[in-house]
Design a protein around this motif. Structure first.
Motif, PDB file in Angstrom:
ATOM      1  N   VAL A   2       0.836  -1.200   0.000  1.00  0.00           N
ATOM      2  CA  VAL A   2       0.000   0.000   0.000  1.00  0.00           C
ATOM      3  C   VAL A   2       0.869   1.247   0.000  1.00  0.00           C
ATOM      4  CG1 VAL A   2      -1.705   1.312   1.308  1.00  0.00           C
ATOM      5  CG2 VAL A   2      -1.955  -1.150   1.070  1.00  0.00           C
ATOM      6  N   LEU A   3       1.896   1.260   0.842  1.00  0.00           N
ATOM      7  CA  LEU A   3       2.753   2.446   0.895  1.00  0.00           C
ATOM      8  C   LEU A   3       3.560   2.616  -0.383  1.00  0.00           C
ATOM      9  CD1 LEU A   3       3.944   2.679   4.605  1.00  0.00           C
ATOM     10  CD2 LEU A   3       2.045   3.794   3.458  1.00  0.00           C
ATOM     11  N   ARG A   8       4.270   6.077  -5.018  1.00  0.00           N
ATOM     12  CA  ARG A   8       4.189   6.302  -6.463  1.00  0.00           C
ATOM     13  C   ARG A   8       3.239   7.459  -6.787  1.00  0.00           C
ATOM     14  NH1 ARG A   8       2.335   1.417  -9.092  1.00  0.00           N
ATOM     15  NH2 ARG A   8       4.295   0.582  -8.345  1.00  0.00           N
ATOM     16  N   ILE A   9       2.105   7.518  -6.102  1.00  0.00           N
ATOM     17  CA  ILE A   9       1.125   8.573  -6.387  1.00  0.00           C
ATOM     18  C   ILE A   9       1.624   9.935  -5.915  1.00  0.00           C
ATOM     19  CG2 ILE A   9      -0.377   8.588  -4.358  1.00  0.00           C
ATOM     20  CD1 ILE A   9      -1.786   8.281  -7.796  1.00  0.00           C
ATOM     21  N   ILE A  10       2.429   9.959  -4.844  1.00  0.00           N
ATOM     22  CA  ILE A  10       3.021  11.222  -4.390  1.00  0.00           C
ATOM     23  C   ILE A  10       3.992  11.742  -5.457  1.00  0.00           C
ATOM     24  CG2 ILE A  10       4.578  12.281  -2.698  1.00  0.00           C
ATOM     25  CD1 ILE A  10       3.337  10.394  -0.601  1.00  0.00           C
ATOM     26  N   VAL A  11       4.795  10.851  -6.000  1.00  0.00           N
ATOM     27  CA  VAL A  11       5.789  11.241  -6.998  1.00  0.00           C
ATOM     28  C   VAL A  11       5.119  11.615  -8.322  1.00  0.00           C
ATOM     29  CG1 VAL A  11       7.722  10.397  -8.387  1.00  0.00           C
ATOM     30  CG2 VAL A  11       7.635   9.890  -5.943  1.00  0.00           C
ATOM     31  N   ASP A  12       4.167  10.797  -8.769  1.00  0.00           N
ATOM     32  CA  ASP A  12       3.524  11.020 -10.072  1.00  0.00           C
ATOM     33  C   ASP A  12       2.456  12.101 -10.030  1.00  0.00           C
ATOM     34  OD1 ASP A  12       5.133   9.009 -11.014  1.00  0.00           O
ATOM     35  OD2 ASP A  12       3.571   7.467 -10.982  1.00  0.00           O
ATOM     36  N   GLY A  13       1.877  12.351  -8.880  1.00  0.00           N
ATOM     37  CA  GLY A  13       0.818  13.342  -8.738  1.00  0.00           C
ATOM     38  C   GLY A  13      -0.524  12.680  -8.468  1.00  0.00           C
ATOM     39  N   ASN A  22      -6.637   4.053  -6.684  1.00  0.00           N
ATOM     40  CA  ASN A  22      -6.710   2.641  -6.331  1.00  0.00           C
ATOM     41  C   ASN A  22      -7.455   2.555  -4.990  1.00  0.00           C
ATOM     42  OD1 ASN A  22      -6.031   0.100  -5.131  1.00  0.00           O
ATOM     43  ND2 ASN A  22      -4.273  -0.042  -6.498  1.00  0.00           N
ATOM     44  N   PRO A  23      -8.437   1.657  -4.854  1.00  0.00           N
ATOM     45  CA  PRO A  23      -9.209   1.571  -3.600  1.00  0.00           C
ATOM     46  C   PRO A  23      -8.352   1.361  -2.350  1.00  0.00           C
ATOM     47  CG  PRO A  23     -10.249   0.264  -5.306  1.00  0.00           C
ATOM     48  CD  PRO A  23      -8.939   0.741  -5.870  1.00  0.00           C
ATOM     49  N   GLN A  24      -7.176   0.761  -2.501  1.00  0.00           N
ATOM     50  CA  GLN A  24      -6.319   0.513  -1.352  1.00  0.00           C
ATOM     51  C   GLN A  24      -5.749   1.792  -0.749  1.00  0.00           C
ATOM     52  OE1 GLN A  24      -3.576  -2.221  -3.320  1.00  0.00           O
ATOM     53  NE2 GLN A  24      -4.270  -3.805  -1.894  1.00  0.00           N
ATOM     54  N   ILE A  25      -5.659   2.857  -1.522  1.00  0.00           N
ATOM     55  CA  ILE A  25      -5.036   4.080  -1.003  1.00  0.00           C
ATOM     56  C   ILE A  25      -6.012   5.249  -0.912  1.00  0.00           C
ATOM     57  CG2 ILE A  25      -2.722   3.416  -1.737  1.00  0.00           C
ATOM     58  CD1 ILE A  25      -3.003   5.348  -4.073  1.00  0.00           C
ATOM     59  N   ARG A  26      -7.288   4.989  -1.041  1.00  0.00           N
ATOM     60  CA  ARG A  26      -8.270   6.064  -0.940  1.00  0.00           C
ATOM     61  C   ARG A  26      -8.306   6.704   0.439  1.00  0.00           C
ATOM     62  NH1 ARG A  26     -13.188   3.614  -4.600  1.00  0.00           N
ATOM     63  NH2 ARG A  26     -12.095   3.921  -6.568  1.00  0.00           N
ATOM     64  N   ASP A  27      -7.908   5.971   1.466  1.00  0.00           N
ATOM     65  CA  ASP A  27      -7.892   6.529   2.821  1.00  0.00           C
ATOM     66  C   ASP A  27      -6.887   7.669   2.970  1.00  0.00           C
ATOM     67  OD1 ASP A  27      -9.852   4.768   3.624  1.00  0.00           O
ATOM     68  OD2 ASP A  27      -8.425   3.320   4.450  1.00  0.00           O
ATOM     69  N   TYR A  28      -5.919   7.747   2.064  1.00  0.00           N
ATOM     70  CA  TYR A  28      -4.894   8.789   2.135  1.00  0.00           C
ATOM     71  C   TYR A  28      -5.314  10.060   1.396  1.00  0.00           C
ATOM     72  CZ  TYR A  28      -1.867   5.173   3.981  1.00  0.00           C
ATOM     73  OH  TYR A  28      -1.334   4.193   4.764  1.00  0.00           O
ATOM     74  N   TRP A  29      -6.448  10.046   0.723  1.00  0.00           N
ATOM     75  CA  TRP A  29      -6.907  11.186  -0.068  1.00  0.00           C
ATOM     76  C   TRP A  29      -7.042  12.464   0.776  1.00  0.00           C
ATOM     77  CZ3 TRP A  29      -7.461  12.668  -4.950  1.00  0.00           C
ATOM     78  CH2 TRP A  29      -8.304  13.738  -5.228  1.00  0.00           C
ATOM     79  N   SER A  30      -7.604  12.338   1.955  1.00  0.00           N
ATOM     80  CA  SER A  30      -7.871  13.526   2.776  1.00  0.00           C
ATOM     81  C   SER A  30      -6.590  14.202   3.282  1.00  0.00           C
ATOM     82  CB  SER A  30      -8.766  13.179   3.958  1.00  0.00           C
ATOM     83  OG  SER A  30      -8.135  12.247   4.786  1.00  0.00           O
ATOM     84  N   ARG A  32      -3.626  14.106   1.412  1.00  0.00           N
ATOM     85  CA  ARG A  32      -2.721  14.080   0.262  1.00  0.00           C
ATOM     86  C   ARG A  32      -1.815  15.308   0.184  1.00  0.00           C
ATOM     87  NH1 ARG A  32      -7.656  15.498  -1.259  1.00  0.00           N
ATOM     88  NH2 ARG A  32      -7.965  17.263  -2.685  1.00  0.00           N
ATOM     89  N   ASP A  33      -2.318  16.464   0.601  1.00  0.00           N
ATOM     90  CA  ASP A  33      -1.510  17.679   0.503  1.00  0.00           C
ATOM     91  C   ASP A  33      -0.406  17.754   1.542  1.00  0.00           C
ATOM     92  OD1 ASP A  33      -2.997  18.574  -1.659  1.00  0.00           O
ATOM     93  OD2 ASP A  33      -4.443  19.617  -0.384  1.00  0.00           O
ATOM     94  N   SER A  34      -0.488  16.952   2.583  1.00  0.00           N
ATOM     95  CA  SER A  34       0.538  17.004   3.626  1.00  0.00           C
ATOM     96  C   SER A  34       1.488  15.808   3.569  1.00  0.00           C
ATOM     97  CB  SER A  34      -0.114  17.093   5.007  1.00  0.00           C
ATOM     98  OG  SER A  34      -0.979  16.015   5.217  1.00  0.00           O
ATOM     99  N   LEU A  35       1.348  14.949   2.571  1.00  0.00           N
ATOM    100  CA  LEU A  35       2.235  13.793   2.430  1.00  0.00           C
ATOM    101  C   LEU A  35       3.450  14.159   1.586  1.00  0.00           C
ATOM    102  CD1 LEU A  35      -0.320  10.907   1.783  1.00  0.00           C
ATOM    103  CD2 LEU A  35       0.876  11.433   3.906  1.00  0.00           C
ATOM    104  N   VAL A  36       4.630  13.837   2.105  1.00  0.00           N
ATOM    105  CA  VAL A  36       5.884  14.061   1.387  1.00  0.00           C
ATOM    106  C   VAL A  36       6.770  12.834   1.560  1.00  0.00           C
ATOM    107  CG1 VAL A  36       5.826  16.579   1.617  1.00  0.00           C
ATOM    108  CG2 VAL A  36       6.968  15.203   3.354  1.00  0.00           C
ATOM    109  N   ILE A  37       7.785  12.747   0.732  1.00  0.00           N
ATOM    110  CA  ILE A  37       8.770  11.677   0.862  1.00  0.00           C
ATOM    111  C   ILE A  37      10.090  12.322   1.245  1.00  0.00           C
ATOM    112  CG2 ILE A  37      10.003   9.828  -0.322  1.00  0.00           C
ATOM    113  CD1 ILE A  37       7.562   9.618  -2.196  1.00  0.00           C
TER     114      ILE A  37
END
Length: 123
Positions: A2-3, A8-13, A22-30, A32-37
């Motif tokens: 999942v991570l 990948r979605i953080i890097v690609d946008g 992807n349904p597995q990562i929909r919980d991270y949608w809210s 998304r603006d504060s996630l960084v690598i």
């Protein structure tokens, strides 16, 4: 797994809509603006995003000392994050016998005429 998808979605946008994820990562949608690598670690602010396999271990570490739900959330807030963390913390505290034994009890009394103040006749 999942991570990896989150990374990948953080890097690609992020897509324009939550339903496009992807349904597995929909919980991270809210969040998304504060996630960084940073150095290969996914962070939400300063808190590390924890994979599912390690969440029970972190919950146990946060629960050391049986300080209760609020203190566990305060300890976790700046250090770790995962979707549903508050619910996991609450479940841990509710399942802990020593925490339930020492929890303050609110004695809710039913309002009956015996427990009410008399109603004044005028202003």
């Amino acid at each position: 797994m999942v991570l990896s998808l989150v990374r990948r979605i953080i890097v690609d946008g992020w897509p324009d809509r939550r339903c496009q994820l992807n349904p597995q990562i929909r919980d991270y949608w809210s969040v998304r603006d504060s996630l960084v690598i940073d150095d290969g670690v996914i962070l939400k602010g300063n808190a590390a995003v924890i994979p599912k396999l390690l969440r029970v271990w972190y919950i146990d570490k946060l629960h050391d000392g049986h300080q209760g739900r609020v203190k566990m959330e305060l300890r976790a807030k700046d250090a770790v994050y995962w979707p549903g963390m508050r619910n996991d913390i609450e479940s841990k505290v509710n399942a802990c016998q020593p925490c339930q034994f020492t929890r303050p009890a609110n004695d809710c009394m039913e309002l009956t005429p015996d427990h009410q103040h008399p109603v004044p006749q005028g202003p």
